[in-house]
Write an enzyme that holds these catalytic residues in place. Structure first.
Site, PDB file in Angstrom:
ATOM      1  N   CYS A  49      37.895  43.692  40.809  1.00  0.00           N
ATOM      2  CA  CYS A  49      37.078  43.595  39.594  1.00  0.00           C
ATOM      3  C   CYS A  49      35.643  44.037  39.846  1.00  0.00           C
ATOM      4  CB  CYS A  49      37.092  42.174  39.062  1.00  0.00           C
ATOM      5  SG  CYS A  49      36.615  40.937  40.281  1.00  0.00           S
ATOM      6  N   ASN A 103      36.204  44.042  30.098  1.00  0.00           N
ATOM      7  CA  ASN A 103      37.017  43.565  31.206  1.00  0.00           C
ATOM      8  C   ASN A 103      37.786  44.740  31.812  1.00  0.00           C
ATOM      9  OD1 ASN A 103      38.200  41.809  33.012  1.00  0.00           O
ATOM     10  ND2 ASN A 103      39.186  40.519  31.465  1.00  0.00           N
ATOM     11  N   HIS A 119      34.941  36.299  38.838  1.00  0.00           N
ATOM     12  CA  HIS A 119      35.373  37.570  38.280  1.00  0.00           C
ATOM     13  C   HIS A 119      34.124  38.360  37.925  1.00  0.00           C
ATOM     14  CE1 HIS A 119      38.006  40.407  36.486  1.00  0.00           C
ATOM     15  NE2 HIS A 119      37.783  40.087  35.233  1.00  0.00           N
ATOM     16  N   PHE A 137      30.771  42.202  45.414  1.00  0.00           N
ATOM     17  CA  PHE A 137      29.761  41.919  44.405  1.00  0.00           C
ATOM     18  C   PHE A 137      29.083  43.203  43.926  1.00  0.00           C
ATOM     19  CE2 PHE A 137      30.386  37.906  46.480  1.00  0.00           C
ATOM     20  CZ  PHE A 137      30.358  37.023  45.421  1.00  0.00           C
TER      21      PHE A 137
END
Ligand SMILES: *[C@@H]1O[C@H](CO)[C@@H](O)[C@H](O)[C@H]1NC(C)=O
Ligand SMILES: *[C@@H]1O[C@H](CO)[C@@H](O)[C@H](O)[C@H]1NC(C)=O
Ligand SMILES: *[C@@H]1O[C@H](CO)[C@@H](O)[C@H](O)[C@H]1NC(C)=O
Ligand SMILES: *[C@@H]1O[C@H](CO)[C@@H](O)[C@H](O)[C@H]1NC(C)=O
Length: 450
Positions: free
Chosen positions: A249, A416, A396, A293
């Site tokens: 993600c 998303n 997430h 990240f």
């Protein structure tokens, strides 16, 4: 331990002993619902006998099995299987789960005429398949603080959500609507958790910073609503993608931010899509399919190594060796936490950054209910927390592309990376201004190089 087969004997004994007080013929255990509710470890034998099995003599417990008994009668095991349980008066409890039935009496100690009811343990009990085959003995012990199941133990079972959970979400609140996604039922629990950002290593989210009066005054000039998908008639957001069951993600959120901001600074004349597989396979600033990240990817990796386009290294959604590419690399000029540093973020600053420079990447806490979001303004339904799934809260990463307000409820609009079938065509809206799911605590912005 008092042997189980001896129990009837003890019970009779007890009855004879105390017959003047007319004690009924049940065990001296006196366990309440609250005593039993919680997480249990069962130690199980491996005999596969029939109902002739003698659980007094069978004491070689070889496997452990963890099961959580929850309100009102839901049971869930360490593999994510759902079932039901019931107390049997104050004497013991039966569980039906995973095609098996467990039953044991609650433990007690008797010395002379005093009886100590020890409800956090059981005597040796019986487990067998629902069709009455394969009997074994087990002994239960309750963990004092309900342990969170480890991802490692979860990986082999399919992610299955109960319909009760979906309908509980929909009856407990009306801001958003949940549905079952059949595609999740075909995924292993481990993969779903990875898809949602992977297991958290401790509390990672800082508190949001207080917004100064000056900041709040400055933010009054910001529009009441804003959406980069439709800004003065143009869409600056690249298409929705699907990360699959890789914990990537952070790569998708990062590339989505870079793609959008490149479109914005070039007035939509450069519409590129960047390689997330390059991040998964080649970046040492992140952990492949196990997370990372945006600060380190859209930011630092983009600055130090540069990003390549999707065609150069197509997404496969798994950890695989890095392919050194000769493609042109696109660099990041600047990157920063909103507010200037980790821990300085807040909602007005995020809006200001969004309007001024483009979409922002955020990390947030995913609770089990989020997976079933279909439409509306999401907030975590706390009343249902832990009631249905052995879920671990995950980190997430997603991209905030706009904000607005509906019926007095403020929201963010968020992109998303779970495909277009999920949510509102791949996007979701979430409560704004309340640091919902730590959404407003850790936002990142970047500046692409041209
Ligand atoms: C069993 O426990 C309940 C609740 O603690 C208590 O009210 C009741 O008197 C107890 N019964 C016996 C027989 O000890
Ligand atoms: C189980 O084994 C114990 C100990 O040998 C014995 O006393 C008891 O009668 C046995 N119970 C059954 C049902 O066979
Ligand atoms: C919320 O869900 C729980 C569990 O299903 C249920 O017990 C409760 O009544 C619900 N509350 C509301 C307000 O619907
Ligand atoms: C940006 O693009 C729009 C739509 O293509 C166009 O109308 C506008 O003139 C462009 N702005 C600049 C500054 O080039």
């Amino acid at each position: 331990m008092v042997p189980i087969r001896g129990m009837v004997y003890i019970c009779l004994c007890f009855l004879v002993f105390l017959q003047l007080t007319s004690v009924k013929c049940d065990t001296p255990a006196n366990c309440t619902y609250e005593d039993i509710k919680g997480t249990w470890i069962f130690s199980i034998t491996q005999i596969n006998g029939d109902n002739e099995i003698n659980c007094t003599t069978e004491t070689e417990y070889v496997t452990k099995y963890k099961v959580t008994l929850d309100f009102p009668n839901f049971a869930v095991d360490e593999y994510g299987n759902h079932g039901h349980w019931t107390m049997i008066y104050n004497q013991g409890f039966e569980i039906q789960i995973n095609n098996k039935k467990f039953f044991a009496f609650s433990y007690y100690k008797k010395e002379g005429r005093t009886v100590e009811s020890l409800c956090h343990a059981t005597f040796s009990g019986w487990v067998h398949n629902i069709d009455e085959k394969f009997w074994n003995c087990y002994m239960g012990e309750k963990t004092m603080t309900p342990a969170i199941p480890k991802v490692r133990q979860l990986q082999n079972s399919y992610y299955h959500v109960s319909d009760e959970f979906i309908s509980a979400i929909n009856t407990n609140q009306s801001s958003w609507k949940a549905i079952r996604y059949p595609q999740f039922d075909q995924m292993k629990v481990f993969d779903v958790i990875r898809m949602a950002g992977g297991k958290r290593s401790g509390k990672t989210f800082p508190k949001i910073a207080t917004a100064s009066g000056e900041l709040l005054r400055a933010c009054r000039i910001l529009p009441k609503e804003f959406d980069w998908r439709n800004h003065k008639g143009s869409n600056y957001i690249s298409p929705i993608r699907n990360q699959g069951s890789c914990g990537s993600c952070y790569a998708f959120g990062s590339m989505a931010m870079y793609e959008a901001r490149l479109r914005i600074i070039t007035n939509n004349t450069i519409q590129k899509v960047f390689s997330t597989q390059d991040i998964v396979s080649c970046s040492e600033y992140s952990q492949g399919c196990d997370g990372g990240f945006p600060y380190l990817i859209a930011g630092k990796y983009g600055q130090d190594f540069g990003l390549i386009e999707e065609e150069c290294f197509k997404y496969e959604g798994r950890d695989m060796p890095c392919i050194q590419s000769t493609c042109q690399r696109h660099y990041t000029q600047d990157y920063y936490y909103i507010g200037g540093f980790y821990g300085a973020c807040n909602e007005p600053l995020m809006r200001a950054e969004l309007v001024k420079s483009g979409p922002i990447a955020v990390s947030f806490e995913v609770y089990d209910d989020f997976m079933y979001y279909k439409s509306g303004i999401y907030h975590h339904v706390q009343e249902l927390e832990g009631k249905f799934n052995p879920w671990e809260i995950t980190n997430h990463v997603v991209l905030i592309v706009g904000y607005g307000e509906e019926n007095g409820e403020k929201f963010w609009i968020v992109k998303n990376s779970w495909g277009t079938e999920w949510g509102e065509d791949g996007f979701f809206r979430i409560r704004r201004g309340t640091d919902e799911c730590s959404m407003e605590s850790m936002a990142v912005g970047i500046q692409p190089s041209l």
